[in-house]
Design a protein around this motif. Structure first.
Motif, PDB file in Angstrom:
ATOM      1  N   GLU A 199      32.371 111.185  29.787  1.00  0.00           N
ATOM      2  CA  GLU A 199      33.642 110.589  29.411  1.00  0.00           C
ATOM      3  C   GLU A 199      33.776 110.624  27.911  1.00  0.00           C
ATOM      4  O   GLU A 199      32.887 110.202  27.181  1.00  0.00           O
ATOM      5  N   LEU A 200      34.910 111.135  27.459  1.00  0.00           N
ATOM      6  CA  LEU A 200      35.122 111.196  26.015  1.00  0.00           C
ATOM      7  C   LEU A 200      35.176 109.787  25.452  1.00  0.00           C
ATOM      8  O   LEU A 200      35.664 108.866  26.111  1.00  0.00           O
ATOM      9  N   PRO A 201      34.638 109.610  24.247  1.00  0.00           N
ATOM     10  CA  PRO A 201      34.586 108.255  23.679  1.00  0.00           C
ATOM     11  C   PRO A 201      35.982 107.724  23.384  1.00  0.00           C
ATOM     12  O   PRO A 201      36.877 108.469  23.005  1.00  0.00           O
ATOM     13  N   ASP A 202      36.134 106.424  23.564  1.00  0.00           N
ATOM     14  CA  ASP A 202      37.414 105.792  23.273  1.00  0.00           C
ATOM     15  C   ASP A 202      37.696 105.755  21.774  1.00  0.00           C
ATOM     16  O   ASP A 202      36.779 105.619  20.968  1.00  0.00           O
ATOM     17  N   PHE A 203      38.973 105.870  21.440  1.00  0.00           N
ATOM     18  CA  PHE A 203      39.369 105.682  20.049  1.00  0.00           C
ATOM     19  C   PHE A 203      39.734 104.214  19.848  1.00  0.00           C
ATOM     20  O   PHE A 203      40.368 103.594  20.705  1.00  0.00           O
ATOM     21  N   ALA A 204      39.350 103.682  18.702  1.00  0.00           N
ATOM     22  CA  ALA A 204      39.654 102.281  18.406  1.00  0.00           C
ATOM     23  C   ALA A 204      41.147 102.129  18.133  1.00  0.00           C
ATOM     24  O   ALA A 204      41.791 103.046  17.630  1.00  0.00           O
ATOM     25  N   THR A 205      41.674 100.973  18.472  1.00  0.00           N
ATOM     26  CA  THR A 205      43.100 100.759  18.223  1.00  0.00           C
ATOM     27  C   THR A 205      43.382 100.559  16.732  1.00  0.00           C
ATOM     28  O   THR A 205      44.501 100.710  16.279  1.00  0.00           O
ATOM     29  N   GLU A 206      42.363 100.192  15.984  1.00  0.00           N
ATOM     30  CA  GLU A 206      42.523 100.114  14.539  1.00  0.00           C
ATOM     31  C   GLU A 206      41.309 100.783  13.910  1.00  0.00           C
ATOM     32  O   GLU A 206      40.166 100.404  14.213  1.00  0.00           O
ATOM     33  N   THR A 207      41.516 101.780  13.054  1.00  0.00           N
ATOM     34  CA  THR A 207      40.366 102.442  12.439  1.00  0.00           C
ATOM     35  C   THR A 207      39.741 101.501  11.415  1.00  0.00           C
ATOM     36  O   THR A 207      40.380 100.535  10.962  1.00  0.00           O
ATOM     37  N   PHE A 208      38.500 101.846  11.046  1.00  0.00           N
ATOM     38  CA  PHE A 208      37.819 101.027  10.037  1.00  0.00           C
ATOM     39  C   PHE A 208      38.594 101.030   8.720  1.00  0.00           C
ATOM     40  O   PHE A 208      38.778 100.004   8.083  1.00  0.00           O
ATOM     41  N   ARG A 209      39.078 102.204   8.341  1.00  0.00           N
ATOM     42  CA  ARG A 209      39.789 102.307   7.053  1.00  0.00           C
ATOM     43  C   ARG A 209      41.094 101.496   7.077  1.00  0.00           C
ATOM     44  O   ARG A 209      41.478 100.906   6.076  1.00  0.00           O
ATOM     45  N   GLU A 210      41.754 101.501   8.231  1.00  0.00           N
ATOM     46  CA  GLU A 210      42.969 100.671   8.352  1.00  0.00           C
ATOM     47  C   GLU A 210      42.621  99.193   8.174  1.00  0.00           C
ATOM     48  O   GLU A 210      43.300  98.455   7.478  1.00  0.00           O
ATOM     49  N   TRP A 211      41.520  98.810   8.829  1.00  0.00           N
ATOM     50  CA  TRP A 211      41.057  97.423   8.725  1.00  0.00           C
ATOM     51  C   TRP A 211      40.753  97.058   7.276  1.00  0.00           C
ATOM     52  O   TRP A 211      41.112  96.011   6.773  1.00  0.00           O
ATOM     53  N   TRP A 212      40.075  97.975   6.615  1.00  0.00           N
ATOM     54  CA  TRP A 212      39.651  97.769   5.226  1.00  0.00           C
ATOM     55  C   TRP A 212      40.863  97.580   4.312  1.00  0.00           C
ATOM     56  O   TRP A 212      40.904  96.687   3.471  1.00  0.00           O
TER      57      TRP A 212
END
Lengths: 445, 450
Positions: free
Chosen positions: A175-188
């Motif tokens: 199973e392909l890995p899930d993408f986060a709904t918010e990237t780390f850089r967006e969070w930062w």
């Protein structure tokens, strides 16, 4: 023994002392990289071959000794092309630390693989397109991250997986890995950057692609742990570390990515920061593969000042004392089956996690042995390698299941995928445990 | 912050592993740092003590008798014969059932893959039925795809060596092996997992062990024991050997091979398991490249080394920490006591170039003639001076300067990095590593100040 008894030196005159020794150039052609001394160092003990996880399960794979020094010699001859078996090497780099004679095996494999792609693989073949796609996951990820729910939904569809296998040769077993709904850089950015400012203690964080797009909780854990120790964190611009590109022989793609990274990280160094990475393959790539394969300005300095995130704290802080005061309550931190990624092993970090976690009251990490997980980045995603990859992983799965723990621990994103895939366990990154121990679970800084 | 331990052992071979194990007998924190995977993987797995005297006399029946007559400076002379016995007893305890030979002081004679006979003090249980002093006839089985062991040739060499039995050799094809260059581990794992293999091009398959026993059986002419190259299994070698023995109705033994060597790998696994059990921390894959001395000196070292002139004062003081090179990053490792077990010229604990011979980490003094044409003699098997290159040590195993003062107060050396002996000619490599590793480890842990 008198002077006259001495046999003549290679190319030396009677008066030896005044002549500098000059080795004979057997292969005088100009090369960007001289691998001859490395090839000459091989005394054919075959220890590398007995360490190769691919050769172990695949009778057709000739092993690292052939792929390295032997293939390098064969290539000197006009009528010998790079053998296609080099594409079966998973780039786990275990041969490097097996070699008792300092042969740069993985460097030889990387260059041979690059030449194979350059000279022998059609740009229009399915394999090339697939490999390029896998190697350049970084290029696609931003798109998926923009519409993460859609991307996760589409990629989770069995029809997508079926198409992936039929048209691209990407295994439908995984199973392909899930993408986060918010990237780390967006969070930062949302957070407003660093919460701690310091002149004296600064780090530049190389988060890599996976912690940004898929597991931002790992990157956030790093931020909270380092801020706990009073570090000001910079998040420089960055491209893929190059690991999947090396493994697929896409050396030109890797060169471009490395050029960006070296320039950005060198600038951070200039500003007084050391570089840390949370992914063991990212740090491996910057520390070893960059200086072996590229010579941009600053490559060596960047390599010498890049650290594994845990290792850096160990050397620069009294981590053990800090952790001795911490304790973790609750079942979820009790026991972990720890797998040391090959690329951590090659940095001399294999014993580190168990060493460090020993200091935390209430946490037990059991090393599940030195076998390779078998996925080796993009390798185990290819339909033709899936079976080999699972065969290599079998020993690790067995040891994980034999351990007390019912959850896994590692520092490599793809090892983590393989561990989860083979056992069904939840897999944690070591920094997440440190975060819980030092900052607490809720660490919503 | 340096990464801190009480005893730091540099080197992961037999001497380093023994030093770490011996040190860990006391309640101290021990770490072993090894640049590469243990070179034990290339070792025969035999534990020799002394097969030949330095003057070439031998093979020796009783190595312990000869220990007393060794020249000053020989590693055995430095530690004394009692320490050699203690180290062997310690090894016996660690090795358990995996090794035999502790019932006697006398050397055992083990046939090698070249058909020579090697005097050795301890040997793997897998080798036990093959001893050359045993007068039972033996069949030696080689394989077409494994050129390192030629059964008929080894048998005729043994006959020429005058063994008290008839040895006969055959060469067979190994069931289940397709490649001409299959790895030795492939043979071992095929048998260990008893994989299904097809025989005689038929579609039906049988287990690899049965298939092998069957193909050997038809060549057996009443010999009560059969020798194979040492590829009979890896982690479960006893099980493989027993199964083959039962299948053939004979005693089965392994003949030690060159590198990569399964008996060496098994010994390595055995020792590293013991290290883990003993709580020794292991860091591998990275080299120790440098050191710093303690600028303050310490209680057992004068603050100003140059002020001290008695013969036992260390010339360079006390090591504060060593530097481990992690792909360019310099990681400090601090310990109270250090053991240097980095190997000799082959293991790269001693290095040479056209200018001289040196010990690369601490730059300890390596005695050698200035003119490099005096480093060797003509004739490959001559009495080669370079074979004895290595560190001079005192009876504490501390490396010595040219003026015979110890180089550092807290550094001891063990194994092939030591000079004064020719392990290849004497057949003393393993024994010296065991004895000096044991002594260095014991003394290091005893000296720890906490």
């Amino acid at each position: 023994m008198s002077e006259t008894d001495h046999p003549p030196d290679d190319g030396a005159t009677e008066d030896r002392s005044s002549d500098e020794f000059e080795p004979i150039q057997v292969f005088p052609e100009a090369e960007a990289m001289d691998l001859r001394p490395g090839a000459d160092n091989c005394y054919k003990c075959s220890t590398c071959d007995t360490n190769c996880p691919v050769a172990e399960v695949d009778d057709e794979f000739p092993g690292p000794k052939f792929q390295g020094p032997e293939q390098w010699r064969l290539k000197r001859q006009d009528d010998h092309d790079v053998d296609e078996s080099v594409m079966k090497c998973s780039n786990c780099m275990r041969c490097d630390s097996a070699c008792p004679s300092e042969v740069p095996l993985s460097q030889m494999h990387n260059t041979a693989r690059g030449e194979y792609i350059e000279e022998r693989m059609s740009r229009f073949s399915r394999e090339y397109l697939r490999n390029r796609l896998l190697a350049n996951y970084r290029r696609l990820a931003p798109l998926a991250a923009t519409f993460p729910r859609t991307a996760n939904f589409v990629m989770g569809l069995s029809v997508t997986q079926w198409l992936g296998e039929k048209t691209l040769g990407i295994t439908s077993e995984r199973e392909l890995p899930d993408f986060a709904t918010e990237t780390f850089r967006e969070w930062w950015t949302e957070r407003g950057g660093p919460a701690v400012e310091s002149e004296a203690k600064q780090i530049a964080y190389f988060h890599g692609c996976y912690a940004n797009y898929n597991t931002p909780e790992v990157a956030k854990a790093l931020v909270r742990v380092y801020e706990h120790f009073g570090y000001e964190i910079m998040i420089p611009e960055q491209d893929c570390s190059g690991t999947p590109m090396f493994a697929n022989g896409m050396l030109e793609d890797a060169r471009r990515a490395a050029e960006t990274n070296v320039a950005e990280l060198a600038a951070a160094l200039e500003d007084g920061a050391d570089i840390v990475a949370s992914c063991s393959s990212c740090s491996m790539s910057i520390r070893q593969e960059y200086p072996e394969l590229f010579d941009f300005e600053g490559t060596a300095e960047v390599a010498a000042n890049t650290w594994d995130a845990l290792e850096y704290l160990r050397v620069h802080e009294d981590l053990e004392a800090e952790l001795a005061d911490a304790s973790l309550e609750g079942d979820e931190y009790d026991e972990f089956a720890y797998h040391a990624p090959c690329h951590a092993r090659n940095q001399g970090l294999d014993g580190q996690t168990v060493d460090v976690l020993e200091a935390i009251d209430g946490v037990e990490a059991e090393d599940v042995g030195d076998s390779c997980s078998g996925i080796s980045g993009t390798y185990g995603w290819k339909a033709e390698n899936y079976e080999t990859s699972m065969k290599i992983g079998a020993a690790m799965f067995e040891h994980m299941e034999g351990a007390e723990a019912e959850q896994g621990l590692t520092e490599c994103p793809t090892c983590s995928m393989q561990m989860g895939h083979g056992t069904g366990y939840e897999i944690t990154h070591t920094l997440e445990i440190l975060e819980a121990a030092l900052v607490g679970d809720a660490g919503a800084a | 912050m340096a990464i801190s331990d009480d005893v730091l052992v540099i080197g992961g071979g037999l001497a380093g592993a023994m030093a770490a194990l011996a040190a860990a007998e006391r309640d101290v924190r021990v770490r072993l740092v090894t640049y590469k995977q243990s070179t034990l993987r290339q070792a025969s797995g035999l534990i020799d003590v002394l097969g030949y005297a330095p003057d070439g006399d031998g093979p020796l029946v009783d190595p312990f008798e000869a220990l007393e007559g060794l020249p000053t400076g020989h590693p055995y002379e430095r530690v004394g014969s009692e320490a050699v016995r203690e180290a062997l007893a310690f090894f016996d305890e660690v090795a358990g059932d995996a090794y035999v030979g502790d019932h006697t002081d006398a050397n055992a004679l083990v046939p090698t893959h070249g058909g020579t006979v090697k005097p050795t003090a301890r040997y793997p249980t897998a080798t036990a039925a093959g001893l050359a002093s045993d007068n039972r006839d033996a069949l030696l089985v080689g394989f077409e795809t494994l050129p390192d062991f030629d059964g008929p040739l080894a048998a005729s060499h043994l006959a020429a060596a005058g063994v008290p039995f008839d040895a006969r050799g055959v060469t067979l094809s190994f069931p289940g092996i397709e490649r001409d260059d299959a790895k030795v581990t492939r043979y071992a794992h095929l048998l260990e997992r008893d994989e299904a293999v097809s025989v005689d091009d038929s579609a039906a398959t049988v287990g690899a062990r049965d298939a092998l026993a069957e193909s050997v059986d038809e060549h057996l002419e009443g010999e009560p024991r059969v020798g194979f190259p040492a590829i009979l299994g890896d982690e479960r070698a006893d099980e493989v050997r027993t199964a083959l023995g039962e299948g053939l109705g004979v005693d089965v033994f392994e003949v030690p091979m060159g590198p990569p060597s399964l008996p060496g790998m098994r010994l390595s696994d055995l020792l590293y398991d013991a290290l883990e059990d003993a709580g020794v921390r292991v860091t591998s894959g990275v080299p120790v490249v440098d050191y710093e001395v303690d600028p303050r000196g310490s209680s057992d070292t004068p603050a100003d080394p140059s002020a001290a002139k008695t013969s036992d004062d260390p010339a360079r003081g006390r090591i504060d920490h060593v530097v481990v090179d992690r792909n360019g990053a310099e990681v400090p490792h601090r310990a109270d006591q250090y053991v240097l077990a980095t190997g000799g010229l082959v293991g790269k604990g001693v290095r040479s170039d056209r200018e001289g011979v040196r010990e690369p980490i601490f730059d300890c003094h390596v005695p050698h003639p200035e003119d490099r044409y005096d480093w060797f003699v003509d004739g490959v098997f001559g009495d080669q001076p370079y074979a004895r290159f290595g560190l001079d040590v005192d009876r504490e195993l501390r490396p010595l300067e040219t003026d015979s003062r110890p180089t550092f107060s807290n550094l001891r050396a063990a194994g092939a990095v030591l000079g004064g002996y020719d392990f290849a000619a004497e057949k003393s490599g393993s024994g010296v590593s065991l004895a000096t590793g044991y002594v260095a480890g014991r003394r290091a842990s005893t000296a720890v100040i906490r």
